[in-house]
Design a protein around this motif. Structure first.
Motif, mmCIF file in Angstrom:
data_model
loop_
_atom_site.group_PDB
_atom_site.id
_atom_site.type_symbol
_atom_site.label_atom_id
_atom_site.label_comp_id
_atom_site.label_asym_id
_atom_site.label_seq_id
_atom_site.Cartn_x
_atom_site.Cartn_y
_atom_site.Cartn_z
ATOM 1 N N LEU A 85 170.796 -15.141 33.024
ATOM 2 C CA LEU A 85 171.039 -14.017 32.113
ATOM 3 C C LEU A 85 169.732 -13.349 31.705
ATOM 4 C CD1 LEU A 85 172.857 -12.271 30.408
ATOM 5 C CD2 LEU A 85 172.873 -14.050 28.650
ATOM 6 N N VAL A 86 168.706 -14.145 31.442
ATOM 7 C CA VAL A 86 167.403 -13.576 31.086
ATOM 8 C C VAL A 86 166.898 -12.675 32.214
ATOM 9 C CG1 VAL A 86 164.971 -14.108 30.710
ATOM 10 C CG2 VAL A 86 166.724 -15.393 29.487
ATOM 11 N N ALA A 99 159.774 -11.840 25.595
ATOM 12 C CA ALA A 99 158.506 -12.567 25.650
ATOM 13 C C ALA A 99 158.503 -13.700 24.639
ATOM 14 C CB ALA A 99 157.341 -11.612 25.387
ATOM 15 N N ALA A 100 159.114 -13.462 23.491
ATOM 16 C CA ALA A 100 159.203 -14.520 22.483
ATOM 17 C C ALA A 100 160.062 -15.667 22.985
ATOM 18 C CB ALA A 100 159.775 -13.959 21.185
ATOM 19 N N LEU A 101 161.185 -15.324 23.614
ATOM 20 C CA LEU A 101 162.064 -16.373 24.142
ATOM 21 C C LEU A 101 161.357 -17.162 25.235
ATOM 22 C CD1 LEU A 101 164.871 -17.647 24.017
ATOM 23 C CD2 LEU A 101 165.645 -15.951 25.688
ATOM 24 N N ALA A 105 161.159 -21.357 26.130
ATOM 25 C CA ALA A 105 161.583 -22.019 27.366
ATOM 26 C C ALA A 105 161.733 -20.990 28.461
ATOM 27 C CB ALA A 105 162.903 -22.763 27.161
ATOM 28 N N ARG A 106 161.322 -21.340 29.668
ATOM 29 C CA ARG A 106 161.521 -20.438 30.801
ATOM 30 C C ARG A 106 162.990 -20.370 31.175
ATOM 31 N NH1 ARG A 106 157.413 -21.542 35.611
ATOM 32 N NH2 ARG A 106 158.460 -19.628 36.300
ATOM 33 N N LEU A 112 171.290 -18.908 23.573
ATOM 34 C CA LEU A 112 170.083 -18.227 23.100
ATOM 35 C C LEU A 112 169.845 -16.951 23.893
ATOM 36 C CD1 LEU A 112 169.628 -21.175 21.944
ATOM 37 C CD2 LEU A 112 167.193 -20.607 22.046
ATOM 38 N N ALA A 113 170.037 -17.026 25.204
ATOM 39 C CA ALA A 113 169.865 -15.833 26.031
ATOM 40 C C ALA A 113 170.882 -14.765 25.649
ATOM 41 C CB ALA A 113 170.015 -16.202 27.511
ATOM 42 N N ILE A 114 172.101 -15.177 25.329
ATOM 43 C CA ILE A 114 173.129 -14.222 24.885
ATOM 44 C C ILE A 114 172.681 -13.543 23.591
ATOM 45 C CG2 ILE A 114 175.480 -14.010 23.977
ATOM 46 C CD1 ILE A 114 176.274 -16.301 25.875
#
Length: 208
Positions: A85-86, A99-101, A105-106, A112-114
């Motif tokens: 999703l990222v 960039a913060a996410l 974590a890569r 979290l991506a949602i």
């Protein structure tokens, strides 16, 4: 599907409701909280200096997601979905929030991506929660149509029938986040068992 827990439209509806009320409410809260954590600057198009408190909040939420997925296969699937999703959403909705996410974590957990995607697209925590709840049901529903040959229109009707429940749960999740509550800890041992049995299959069409 293979184990016979879903056989027809009625049993599919039962499974989807069960998922919404367990793993779904957890994902909804995590997505809403992630959206809220970056919402103030999620619309900013370029990476820059980030509020360390917001990055820390995302890191805590990623850890909360991790401990709420006891099955290693479920954790791996969540991070794989988050990474996918990222990759797509960061192109569709450029934002400093990505960039913060990435500092967290890569391959962040899917909720979290949602949440970050919702913030980057201008959505609210409730929007993020609703997306998480909707996606909780789409994979089983698609699998039922493809693997069991259920009528796609009927499967879509089953999903649509759950919309009022999804709306209510999304509102509850957003309200809980606004009050600073911790993510819920609902779980479903059956889901953990099935995803663990599913992971080593060589003929699988879905990650979980």
């Amino acid at each position: 599907m293979v184990d016979g827990y879903v056989r027809d439209e009625a049993s599919l509806g039962t499974l989807l409701r069960r998922r919404l009320l367990t793993t779904g409410v957890v994902a909804a809260h995590l997505a809403a909280a992630s959206c809220a954590a970056v919402r103030d600057w999620g619309h900013l198009p370029l990476a820059g200096d980030h509020d360390h408190g917001q990055v820390s909040a995302l890191r805590v939420l990623d850890g909360e997601a991790e401990v709420r997925l006891p099955a290693p296969a479920a954790r791996e699937a969540s991070r794989a979905q988050g990474r996918g999703l990222v990759r797509v959403a960061s192109v569709a909705w450029p934002s400093a929030a990505w960039a913060a996410l990435a500092q967290v974590a890569r391959a962040p957990h899917h909720p979290l991506a949602i949440g970050v995607a919702a913030a980057a697209a201008g959505g609210s925590p409730r929007d993020a929660a609703l997306v998480a709840l909707y996606l909780t049901g789409t994979a089983p529903a698609t699998a039922a149509a493809r693997l069991l040959g259920l009528d796609p229109v009927t499967v879509a009707a089953v999903l649509a029938s759950l919309a009022p429940l999804q709306d209510a749960l999304a509102a509850d999740a957003a309200d809980a986040v606004s009050r600073g509550e911790e993510p819920p800890a609902e779980s479903d041992p059956l889901t953990d068992l099935l995803v663990t049995r599913h992971a080593p299959r060589q003929d699988k069409l879905f990650a979980s």
